[in-house]
Design a protein around this motif. Structure first.
Motif, short mmCIF file in Angstrom:
data_model
loop_
_atom_site.label_atom_id
_atom_site.label_comp_id
_atom_site.label_asym_id
_atom_site.label_seq_id
_atom_site.Cartn_x
_atom_site.Cartn_y
_atom_site.Cartn_z
N ARG A 173 -0.02 4.93 1.93
CA ARG A 173 0.81 5.32 3.08
C ARG A 173 1.48 6.67 2.85
N ARG A 191 0.82 -1.22 0.00
CA ARG A 191 0.00 0.00 0.00
C ARG A 191 0.86 1.27 0.00
N ASP A 204 -1.18 9.62 2.54
CA ASP A 204 -2.19 9.69 3.60
C ASP A 204 -3.59 9.43 3.05
N GLU A 260 -5.03 6.25 3.47
CA GLU A 260 -5.60 5.08 4.14
C GLU A 260 -6.85 5.47 4.93
#
Length: 415
Positions: free
Chosen positions: A173, A169, A176, A178
């Protein structure tokens, strides 16, 4: 930074797994310049070993089907479910969607390397052992910072980035993106064994999904391979594993000992590989795309392993993104939200409905019902084969209503 440390590419794909290899090959076949940056070296271990039929549609689209068919993987023709003495099998050759009748069960180390090698044979450049450490998408063209294994660094300016990094991911990550998953935290404990299965009625051509006798939210996978081995795993809420963190083998076999039907299947197994675990794998993101990038497969969202939907969603997202990006690179105006994110999400949400129904027990009631009509079984089989975007199927176009209706009927009479 000197000129030699900056590189210019048209498309950079992060990750050489199934979605990255498929997307890169599709774009290369359209004449685009594509580079894959992959942190690991292949072959490398991964779970997600039971492919759905719909996967092969994208393997074929990318020109890789012949190589996959010749690789000697275990043929898969459906899915079987067991709960106590109840057994229900679904045939991918008899589905509402009339998709591919068979697929494969694969050891992912070999399968993923095969797809990546096929992409390379088509002219895709793959750099292994390199890590994307930073990304700037606020400029006119995205800029990636890449770290080699020797710790040296360089930059790549790209027209577009596809994140196919799976559980890594990378862009979620770094940017930002997620977001929390709506699913409870679950954990899987799994291993590979020499199975020596001689249990009457067992079909190596199907994945076997077994429900725990008393805890319907605990289930097992048994995925046979062509070499006499199989993948075995148990999935449960994370708290069910408390106290087992130091002995995963004992944990897995303890759950199997509680499940006599599965114990009979694996009675002769040689447990020769230490068990592994993965937990908190369900994930989500705030957006599937942004200026100069899109997210594919598990890099965007992962639901649950129960219906083996992960690789199918990954490949579907790769095919859809490659088609939209090709048009964009040709100078056409595209809308990533309406042409990629929304149609992809419709199929993902179909899978989500049945995953939720599985853990609630309502979908299990349907699967294990002894008198389901052949037509309803064909519609369910289509979803189990991966055709969760075929909205001609009522169980795709209105999954919540259909599942609720069937569950109510199952509680009272023949479906």
């Amino acid at each position: 930074m000197s000129v030699v440390d900056m590189e210019r590419r048209q498309v950079v794909v992060i990750g050489a797994g199934p979605s990255g290899a498929i997307a890169a090959a599709l774009l290369k076949r359209k004449g685009h310049d594509v580079l894959i940056v992959e942190r690991q070296h292949f072959p490398r271990f991964s779970i997600g070993e039971s492919l759905l039929s719909h996967c092969l549609d994208f393997v074929e689209e990318a020109g890789m089907l012949e190589a996959v068919q010749a690789a000697g993987f275990q043929l898969k023709n459906g899915a079987a479910f067991a709960w106590g003495e109840q057994y229900s099998a679904f045939d991918f050759g008899d589905t509402f969607s009339n998709g591919k009748p068979t697929t494969f069960q694969v050891q992912r180390a070999d399968f993923d390397k095969l797809l990546a090698d096929q992409a390379a044979l088509q002219g895709v450049e793959i750099r292994y052992g390199e890590t994307v450490s930073a990304v700037d998408v606020e400029r006119s063209k995205p800029l990636l910072q890449v770290v080699r294994e020797d710790a040296s660094r360089y930059q790549i300016e790209a027209d577009f980035i596809l994140d196919a990094s799976g559980y890594g991911r990378v862009l979620p990550r770094l940017l930002d993106l997620e977001a929390p998953s709506s699913f409870p935290i679950r954990q899987a404990v799994f291993t590979h064994i020499e199975d020596r299965i001689d249990c009457e009625g067992f079909e190596r051509e199907k994945i076997l999904i077994t429900t725990h006798p008393t805890r319907r939210d605990i289930w097992f996978w048994t995925i046979p391979f062509s070499n006499g081995r199989c993948s075995v795993g148990v999935v449960a809420a994370a708290e069910q594993f408390s106290g087992h963190s130091q002995n995963l083998d004992q944990c897995l076999r303890g759950f199997i000992d509680q499940t006599p039907s599965l114990g009979r299947v694996l009675a002769n197994a040689v447990w020769d590989t230490p068990a592994r675990t993965i937990g908190g794998y369900s994930a989500n993101v705030k957006t599937l795309h942004g200026p100069g990038f899109a997210l594919l497969g598990n890099a965007a969202e992962f639901l649950d392993p129960v219906f083996s939907s992960g690789v199918t969603i990954a490949m579907r997202s790769a095919s859809m993104a490659a088609a939209v990006l090709h048009r964009q690179l040709q100078g056409e105006a595209v809308d990533w939200q309406t042409e990629f994110a929304e149609p992809l999400k419709r199929g993902v949400d179909t899978f989500r409905c049945y995953v939720e129904g599985w853990y609630a027990g309502t979908f299990q009631d349907v699967i294990y019902h002894p008198d389901s009509s052949p037509q309803i079984r064909r519609m369910i089989s289509a979803i189990l084969a991966g055709y969760a975007w075929d909205e001609r199927n009522p169980f795709v176009s209105e999954p919540k209503r259909r599942l609720r209706m069937l569950s109510d009927i199952c509680a009272t009479e023949t479906v």
